[in-house]
Motif scaffolding. Structure first.
Motif, short mmCIF file in Angstrom:
data_model
loop_
_atom_site.label_atom_id
_atom_site.label_comp_id
_atom_site.label_asym_id
_atom_site.label_seq_id
_atom_site.Cartn_x
_atom_site.Cartn_y
_atom_site.Cartn_z
N VAL A 26 0.85 -1.20 0.00
CA VAL A 26 0.00 0.00 0.00
C VAL A 26 0.89 1.24 0.00
CG1 VAL A 26 -1.69 1.31 1.36
CG2 VAL A 26 -1.90 -1.17 1.16
N ARG A 27 0.55 2.21 -0.81
CA ARG A 27 1.39 3.41 -0.91
C ARG A 27 1.18 4.37 0.24
NH1 ARG A 27 1.88 5.55 -7.18
NH2 ARG A 27 3.06 3.77 -7.97
N LYS A 28 0.00 4.36 0.82
CA LYS A 28 -0.28 5.28 1.92
C LYS A 28 0.37 4.76 3.20
CE LYS A 28 -4.48 7.08 -0.15
NZ LYS A 28 -5.97 7.25 -0.07
N PRO A 29 0.86 5.65 4.05
CA PRO A 29 1.50 5.23 5.30
C PRO A 29 0.55 4.47 6.21
CG PRO A 29 2.05 7.51 4.77
CD PRO A 29 0.97 7.11 3.83
N ILE A 30 1.04 3.41 6.82
CA ILE A 30 0.24 2.58 7.73
C ILE A 30 0.94 2.49 9.08
CG2 ILE A 30 -0.81 0.33 8.12
CD1 ILE A 30 -0.79 -0.16 5.15
N ILE A 31 0.18 2.73 10.14
CA ILE A 31 0.69 2.63 11.51
C ILE A 31 0.04 1.43 12.18
CG2 ILE A 31 0.86 3.76 13.76
CD1 ILE A 31 0.55 6.45 12.27
N ALA A 32 0.84 0.56 12.77
CA ALA A 32 0.32 -0.54 13.57
C ALA A 32 0.28 -0.08 15.02
CB ALA A 32 1.22 -1.77 13.44
N ALA A 33 -0.90 -0.14 15.64
CA ALA A 33 -1.07 0.19 17.05
C ALA A 33 -1.23 -1.13 17.79
CB ALA A 33 -2.28 1.09 17.27
N VAL B 134 3.34 13.42 -1.96
CA VAL B 134 4.74 13.43 -1.54
C VAL B 134 4.98 12.43 -0.40
CG1 VAL B 134 6.61 14.86 -0.64
CG2 VAL B 134 5.02 15.80 -2.33
N ALA B 135 3.98 12.21 0.45
CA ALA B 135 4.12 11.21 1.51
C ALA B 135 4.34 9.82 0.91
CB ALA B 135 2.88 11.19 2.40
N ALA B 136 3.62 9.52 -0.16
CA ALA B 136 3.80 8.23 -0.83
C ALA B 136 5.20 8.13 -1.43
CB ALA B 136 2.74 8.04 -1.91
N MET B 137 5.69 9.23 -1.96
CA MET B 137 7.03 9.25 -2.54
C MET B 137 8.09 9.07 -1.45
SD MET B 137 6.27 12.40 -5.18
CE MET B 137 7.73 12.34 -6.21
N ALA B 138 7.87 9.73 -0.31
CA ALA B 138 8.81 9.61 0.81
C ALA B 138 8.83 8.17 1.34
CB ALA B 138 8.42 10.58 1.92
N LYS B 139 7.66 7.56 1.43
CA LYS B 139 7.57 6.17 1.88
C LYS B 139 8.34 5.25 0.93
CE LYS B 139 4.26 2.40 2.62
NZ LYS B 139 2.86 2.01 2.95
N PHE C 130 -1.71 22.17 0.72
CA PHE C 130 -1.41 21.10 -0.23
C PHE C 130 -2.68 20.61 -0.91
CE2 PHE C 130 2.12 20.44 2.93
CZ PHE C 130 3.14 20.90 2.11
N THR C 131 -2.53 20.28 -2.18
CA THR C 131 -3.68 19.81 -2.99
C THR C 131 -3.46 18.37 -3.47
OG1 THR C 131 -2.69 20.79 -4.98
CG2 THR C 131 -4.29 22.12 -3.75
N ASP C 132 -2.41 17.74 -3.00
CA ASP C 132 -2.11 16.36 -3.39
C ASP C 132 -1.93 16.22 -4.90
OD1 ASP C 132 -2.44 15.74 -0.65
OD2 ASP C 132 -4.60 15.52 -0.95
N SER C 133 -1.24 17.21 -5.45
CA SER C 133 -1.03 17.22 -6.90
C SER C 133 0.38 17.70 -7.22
CB SER C 133 -2.05 18.11 -7.59
OG SER C 133 -1.92 19.46 -7.15
#
Length: 294
Positions: free
Chosen positions: A130-137, A240-245, A291-294
């Protein structure tokens, strides 16, 4: 592959679901991703509804990871991946168990031919793609597949009573969903080898010291902390978060030289985005970036 130890399963009777956090979750809303879920509780939460919250919901088996649960998890992650409102995802379990392992009854009679030909456990990697950041709690037990599931996430927050382990050796097998690979990269060869060869568990404090988890919280504050972190991530550019990940994962999975090349390529690519221009302009103008996510 994960292991649900019989002793743990015997203690699962009457296990309660994760109780409500100490303060109401902001803007909690049920999440729809097709057919109703049998093994998951899914919501969107946060002030901007920007956090996808997934709770493993199989309390009678300490959230043991059966095929049905993993299929549902894959389905909801695909839905959240394509939801432009969701900027980050939190996966959690109950206070007693994040996930105590795989469903041993489902795999007890499998043959080598079935595992090999059917690509057994191959679908579990969805979490890591998954490209979006995921946190396990993680509260309670994160053993075998539960530990592997947590390690597939990008950030692990642990409750102070959490326990991590890869006890597959006790059942005459080895981890099969990344336990020997991700654990070794996270904590180093010696500790990973000890955990895999003995089946011993480590505490939340030991996991933090070893670098397996980022932070440790009181049990009742864990979920709030994970959601707060997810909201902070989601407030940045999702693109950009997806790119950083992707760039950080390159450090985890490749050589230094290849990772540096990947970083430079992605860094240059941010200059083709509207959000990079907006972020730097906002900094110069001393205002908050829009930010516009673009």
């Amino acid at each position: 592959m994960a292991v649900a130890l019989r002793a743990l399963l015997r203690s699962a009777a009457g296990t309660a679901l994760l109780p409500p956090p100490p303060r109401p979750l902001l803007g909690v809303r049920a999440y729809s991703a097709g057919a109703p879920f049998q093994y998951l509780s899914v919501q969107k939460t946060g002030a901007q509804q920007s956090v996808g919250l997934i709770q493993l919901n199989r309390p009678q088996a300490l959230n043991a990871l059966c095929d049905g649960l993993m299929e549902e998890l894959s389905r909801v992650l695909e839905a959240m991946e394509s939801d432009p409102q969701v900027g980050a995802i939190v996966i959690t379990g109950s206070q007693k168990a994040f996930a105590a392992g795989a469903d041993i009854k489902e795999m007890q009679n499998k043959t080598f031919q079935e595992c090999y030909s059917g690509g057994f456990l191959a679908g579990w990697d969805k979490v890591s793609t998954v490209r979006k950041p995921i946190i396990a709690a993680v509260n309670g037990y994160a053993l075998g597949g539960g530990c592997e599931l947590a390690m597939m996430c990008d950030i692990i927050y642990a409750g102070e009573k959490a326990q991590f382990g890869q006890p597959e050796i006790l059942l005459g097998t080895i981890p099969g969903a990344g336990g020997t690979q991700r654990l070794t990269r996270a904590v180093g060869k010696s500790l990973a080898m000890e955990m895999v060869l003995t089946g011993d568990r480590i505490s939340a404090a030991e996991a933090k010291e070893a670098g397996l988890v980022s932070k440790v919280f009181p049990v009742e504050k864990l979920l709030d902390a994970a959601i707060a972190c997810a909201e902070k991530i989601a407030s940045n550019s999702k693109l950009v978060a997806a790119m950083a990940k992707e760039s950080v994962n390159a450090a985890f999975e490749t050589t230094l030289a290849e990772g540096l090349r990947t970083e430079k390529r992605i860094f240059y690519a941010t200059f083709a985005t509207d959000d990079r221009k907006e972020g730097m302009t906002a900094f110069v103008e001393k205002r908050k970036a829009n930010f516009t996510d673009s």
